[in-house]
Design a protein around this motif. Structure first.
Motif, PDB file in Angstrom:
ATOM      1  N   ASP A 132       0.836  -1.198   0.000  1.00 50.89           N
ATOM      2  CA  ASP A 132       0.000   0.000   0.000  1.00 50.89           C
ATOM      3  C   ASP A 132       0.874   1.253   0.000  1.00 50.89           C
ATOM      4  N   LYS A 133       0.309   2.316  -0.581  1.00 49.68           N
ATOM      5  CA  LYS A 133       1.004   3.599  -0.608  1.00 49.68           C
ATOM      6  C   LYS A 133       0.017   4.698  -0.270  1.00 49.68           C
ATOM      7  N   MET A 134       0.523   5.731   0.383  1.00 50.68           N
ATOM      8  CA  MET A 134      -0.308   6.897   0.656  1.00 50.68           C
ATOM      9  C   MET A 134       0.564   8.151   0.612  1.00 50.68           C
ATOM     10  N   LYS A 135      -0.041   9.210   0.130  1.00 49.50           N
ATOM     11  CA  LYS A 135       0.666  10.483   0.063  1.00 49.50           C
ATOM     12  C   LYS A 135       0.319  11.291   1.308  1.00 49.50           C
ATOM     13  N   ILE A 136       1.346  11.669   2.059  1.00 52.00           N
ATOM     14  CA  ILE A 136       1.187  12.458   3.276  1.00 52.00           C
ATOM     15  C   ILE A 136       1.598  13.891   2.965  1.00 52.00           C
ATOM     16  N   THR A 137       0.700  14.823   3.214  1.00 54.38           N
ATOM     17  CA  THR A 137       0.990  16.235   2.941  1.00 54.38           C
ATOM     18  C   THR A 137       0.695  17.061   4.185  1.00 54.38           C
ATOM     19  N   PHE A 138       1.658  17.915   4.549  1.00 54.27           N
ATOM     20  CA  PHE A 138       1.461  18.872   5.640  1.00 54.27           C
ATOM     21  C   PHE A 138       1.327  20.262   5.028  1.00 54.27           C
ATOM     22  N   ARG A 139       0.231  20.939   5.355  1.00 59.94           N
ATOM     23  CA  ARG A 139       0.005  22.295   4.867  1.00 59.94           C
ATOM     24  C   ARG A 139       0.014  23.263   6.054  1.00 59.94           C
ATOM     25  N   GLU A 140      -0.077  24.536   5.713  1.00 61.51           N
ATOM     26  CA  GLU A 140      -0.135  25.596   6.727  1.00 61.51           C
ATOM     27  C   GLU A 140       1.059  25.523   7.673  1.00 61.51           C
ATOM     28  N   LEU A 141       2.229  25.308   7.084  1.00 62.35           N
ATOM     29  CA  LEU A 141       3.444  25.237   7.887  1.00 62.35           C
ATOM     30  C   LEU A 141       4.023  26.616   8.183  1.00 62.35           C
ATOM     31  N   ASN A 142       3.663  27.579   7.346  1.00 63.77           N
ATOM     32  CA  ASN A 142       4.216  28.922   7.498  1.00 63.77           C
ATOM     33  C   ASN A 142       3.085  29.921   7.336  1.00 63.77           C
ATOM     34  N   ALA A 143       2.862  30.701   8.378  1.00 69.62           N
ATOM     35  CA  ALA A 143       1.755  31.660   8.330  1.00 69.62           C
ATOM     36  C   ALA A 143       1.967  32.712   7.254  1.00 69.62           C
ATOM     37  N   VAL A 144       3.235  33.009   6.969  1.00 69.39           N
ATOM     38  CA  VAL A 144       3.533  34.012   5.944  1.00 69.39           C
ATOM     39  C   VAL A 144       3.280  33.442   4.560  1.00 69.39           C
ATOM     40  N   ARG A 145       3.637  32.182   4.391  1.00 66.99           N
ATOM     41  CA  ARG A 145       3.439  31.520   3.087  1.00 66.99           C
ATOM     42  C   ARG A 145       2.612  30.245   3.317  1.00 66.99           C
ATOM     43  N   PRO A 146       1.310  30.378   3.577  1.00 67.33           N
ATOM     44  CA  PRO A 146       0.459  29.243   3.954  1.00 67.33           C
ATOM     45  C   PRO A 146       0.298  28.192   2.860  1.00 67.33           C
ATOM     46  N   LYS A 147       0.547  28.556   1.616  1.00 67.27           N
ATOM     47  CA  LYS A 147       0.380  27.588   0.536  1.00 67.27           C
ATOM     48  C   LYS A 147       1.558  26.633   0.415  1.00 67.27           C
ATOM     49  N   LYS A 148       2.662  26.956   1.057  1.00 62.40           N
ATOM     50  CA  LYS A 148       3.809  26.069   1.015  1.00 62.40           C
ATOM     51  C   LYS A 148       3.491  24.796   1.799  1.00 62.40           C
ATOM     52  N   SER A 149       3.903  23.683   1.262  1.00 63.77           N
ATOM     53  CA  SER A 149       3.587  22.396   1.905  1.00 63.77           C
ATOM     54  C   SER A 149       4.799  21.472   1.864  1.00 63.77           C
ATOM     55  N   PHE A 150       4.699  20.422   2.643  1.00 60.45           N
ATOM     56  CA  PHE A 150       5.732  19.390   2.650  1.00 60.45           C
ATOM     57  C   PHE A 150       5.016  18.057   2.475  1.00 60.45           C
ATOM     58  N   SER A 151       5.440  17.241   1.516  1.00 60.96           N
ATOM     59  CA  SER A 151       4.748  15.976   1.254  1.00 60.96           C
ATOM     60  C   SER A 151       5.748  14.861   1.001  1.00 60.96           C
ATOM     61  N   PHE A 152       5.284  13.635   1.234  1.00 62.21           N
ATOM     62  CA  PHE A 152       6.106  12.460   0.945  1.00 62.21           C
ATOM     63  C   PHE A 152       5.178  11.270   0.715  1.00 62.21           C
ATOM     64  N   ILE A 153       5.698  10.256   0.026  1.00 60.96           N
ATOM     65  CA  ILE A 153       4.944   9.032  -0.252  1.00 60.96           C
ATOM     66  C   ILE A 153       5.365   7.977   0.770  1.00 60.96           C
ATOM     67  N   LEU A 154       4.428   7.577   1.604  1.00 64.16           N
ATOM     68  CA  LEU A 154       4.699   6.550   2.609  1.00 64.16           C
ATOM     69  C   LEU A 154       4.244   5.199   2.061  1.00 64.16           C
ATOM     70  N   CYS A 155       5.168   4.262   2.000  1.00 65.22           N
ATOM     71  CA  CYS A 155       4.876   2.926   1.456  1.00 65.22           C
ATOM     72  C   CYS A 155       4.834   1.903   2.593  1.00 65.22           C
ATOM     73  N   ILE A 156       3.901   0.959   2.466  1.00 67.05           N
ATOM     74  CA  ILE A 156       3.783  -0.131   3.447  1.00 67.05           C
ATOM     75  C   ILE A 156       3.862  -1.442   2.674  1.00 67.05           C
ATOM     76  N   SER A 157       4.915  -2.205   2.909  1.00 70.21           N
ATOM     77  CA  SER A 157       5.107  -3.456   2.176  1.00 70.21           C
ATOM     78  C   SER A 157       4.150  -4.529   2.683  1.00 70.21           C
ATOM     79  N   GLU A 158       4.123  -5.663   1.978  1.00 68.78           N
ATOM     80  CA  GLU A 158       3.261  -6.773   2.382  1.00 68.78           C
ATOM     81  C   GLU A 158       3.679  -7.350   3.728  1.00 68.78           C
ATOM     82  N   THR A 159       4.929  -7.150   4.104  1.00 70.30           N
ATOM     83  CA  THR A 159       5.413  -7.629   5.405  1.00 70.30           C
ATOM     84  C   THR A 159       5.214  -6.600   6.505  1.00 70.30           C
ATOM     85  N   GLY A 160       4.633  -5.429   6.153  1.00 72.87           N
ATOM     86  CA  GLY A 160       4.355  -4.412   7.153  1.00 72.87           C
ATOM     87  C   GLY A 160       5.484  -3.433   7.396  1.00 72.87           C
ATOM     88  N   GLN A 161       6.487  -3.427   6.539  1.00 71.91           N
ATOM     89  CA  GLN A 161       7.606  -2.500   6.696  1.00 71.91           C
ATOM     90  C   GLN A 161       7.295  -1.171   6.004  1.00 71.91           C
TER      91      GLN A 161
END
Length: 214
Positions: A132-161
């Motif tokens: 399984d895969k899911m995209k994790i995105t954090f928004r509103e990290l900077n009040a001055v530039r609220p549209k800036k975000s940080f994201s990453f793809i979190l993967c979960i293998s069949e073995t749970g890693q």
């Protein structure tokens, strides 16, 4: 007219015959009595044997009835114990289910509040056969530039890693956090820490760009 009396010899013969007949009758009576007593004794013995046999039969019948009742009682006890065990398991399962449901509800409320407060967005991605895969995105990290975000793809293998396949912007701190996640399996703590680190990263990027423009 003179009566003629029997001669003495005749009288004695009659008396002797009468005595013999009486003795014979007495003997016959005694034999009859003896025979009757023997028959009565035999009947009494047969009656005792019959009573003893009937007593044995009754005892055996009572024993069989008693054994049957005991068997039925034991079967009922076993059924009762099985029902008690089933009821106890059901109550335990219901209690566990209620506890799990409560924990899920609490986790859902906490996650909803966390997502609302931190601008967290989780987007499931299509599976590619490797887990399984899911995209994790954090928004509103900077009040001055609220549209800036940080994201990453979190993967979960069949073995749970857990692993990360892509993150924007580039961040050196992700792999140590992934190692910690695989070790302790605490996804909630991982997201909290990633939120804090992404905030620091975006802040550093913002300060760097601001300093560069100055």
């Amino acid at each position: 007219m003179l009566l003629c009396s029997k001669p003495p010899s005749v009288t004695m013969d009659v008396q002797r015959d009468h005595s013999i007949e009486s003795a014979q009758n007495q003997k016959l009576i005694e034999e009859k009595i003896k025979e009757t007593k023997e028959r009565i004794s035999n009947y009494e013995k047969k009656l005792m044997d019959a009573k003893y046999f009937l007593t044995l039969q009754r005892k055996e019948a009572l024993k069989q009835h008693y054994d049957l009742r005991n068997s039925q009682l034991e079967s009922l006890k076993q059924r009762k114990n099985r029902l008690k065990e089933m009821l106890a398991r059901k109550r335990t399962e219901e209690g566990n289910n209620r506890k799990e449901n409560l924990q899920e509800d609490i986790a859902r409320v906490e996650m909803h509040a966390y997502m609302s407060l931190t601008g967290l967005q989780i987007e499931p991605l299509s599976e590619d056969g490797n887990g399984d895969k899911m995209k994790i995105t954090f928004r509103e990290l900077n009040a001055v530039r609220p549209k800036k975000s940080f994201s990453f793809i979190l993967c979960i293998s069949e073995t749970g890693q857990y692993s990360v396949s892509r993150y924007i912007p580039d961040a050196f701190f992700i792999q140590p956090q992934i190692d910690e996640l695989n070790k302790h399996r605490d996804l909630y703590a991982f997201l909290l820490k990633m939120r804090h680190l992404s905030f620091v990263l975006v802040l550093l990027v913002y300060l760097s760009l601001k300093h560069h423009h100055q």
